[in-house]
Write an enzyme that holds these catalytic residues in place. Structure first.
Site, short mmCIF file in Angstrom:
data_model
loop_
_atom_site.label_atom_id
_atom_site.label_comp_id
_atom_site.label_asym_id
_atom_site.label_seq_id
_atom_site.Cartn_x
_atom_site.Cartn_y
_atom_site.Cartn_z
N ASP A 191 -9.50 -8.24 11.81
CA ASP A 191 -8.69 -7.53 12.82
C ASP A 191 -9.39 -6.26 13.28
OD1 ASP A 191 -6.71 -9.48 12.43
OD2 ASP A 191 -5.64 -8.26 10.96
N ASP A 235 -4.01 -10.49 4.94
CA ASP A 235 -4.09 -9.08 5.35
C ASP A 235 -3.95 -8.23 4.10
OD1 ASP A 235 -4.37 -9.63 8.06
OD2 ASP A 235 -2.21 -9.59 8.43
#
Length: 192
Positions: A165, A151
């Site tokens: 995401d 991330d």
């Protein structure tokens, strides 16, 4: 007399053009091509953008200070997330892997009935995002089916996320909107 029955549509007349159940079902199916190409193109684009962005971020930004993009409001900060949003469920990485694989299987099965372009886009976003995060979970450390997702997009007061995401969330929002509008994956519209 036969012409009047045909116009009026008397059900027992053999000349009325009575429709068999199979013909009625075929007539109710949407016409046109399946939107499989749209689904695959969107999925491939979402997957490629996620994969390339993660490769660049890991190569250039990992183990570096975060980069401010919009002051304190948006930064690029690499983290390895074995869990879900906000790092929840870190001990359940294998569960998230199974869920991602199940989502992919459901989308592939649903693609057989797909005639709606908006649904193709939504499912393509879900598929590309699920593949992106599943790739991390399979191939990244600490091991197969236990890998941590990369991330790197860090908005202020929000969990760090990645492009996969984003694709999943956008696809999910589109599915909710299509459902509220009564549009089914097969292209039919229903009013409840």
């Amino acid at each position: 007399m036969a012409e009047a029955e045909r116009v009026i549509g008397t059900p027992d007349s053999s000349e009325t053009g009575a429709v068999e159940p199979e013909q009625a079902a075929a007539a109710e199916r949407p016409k046109g091509r399946r939107r499989l190409v749209v689904l695959l193109a969107v999925a491939a684009l979402a997957y490629a953008l996620d994969l390339v962005s993660k490769l660049i971020v890991v190569a250039k930004l990992e183990h570096q200070d975060s980069i401010r993009v919009l002051g304190d409001w948006l930064q690029l900060e690499v983290i390895r997330n074995p869990g879900a949003a906000w790092g929840m469920g870190e001990a359940f990485t294998i569960v998230f892997t199974v869920i991602a694989a199940a989502v992919i299987v459901v989308i592939v099965r649903l693609a057989k009935k797909l005639y709606s372009t908006p649904w193709a886009i939504a499912l393509g976003l879900l598929l590309g995002g699920a593949l992106g995060n599943l790739t991390d979970r399979i191939f990244r450390a600490p091991g197969v089916f236990e890998g941590a997702v990369v991330d790197f997009i860090a908005p202020k007061h929000y969990p760090v996320f990645n492009l996969a995401d984003s694709a999943i969330v956008c696809g999910g929002i589109l599915i909710v909107l299509l459902s509220f509008r009564g549009i089914d994956p097969d292209g039919t519209v229903h009013k409840d």
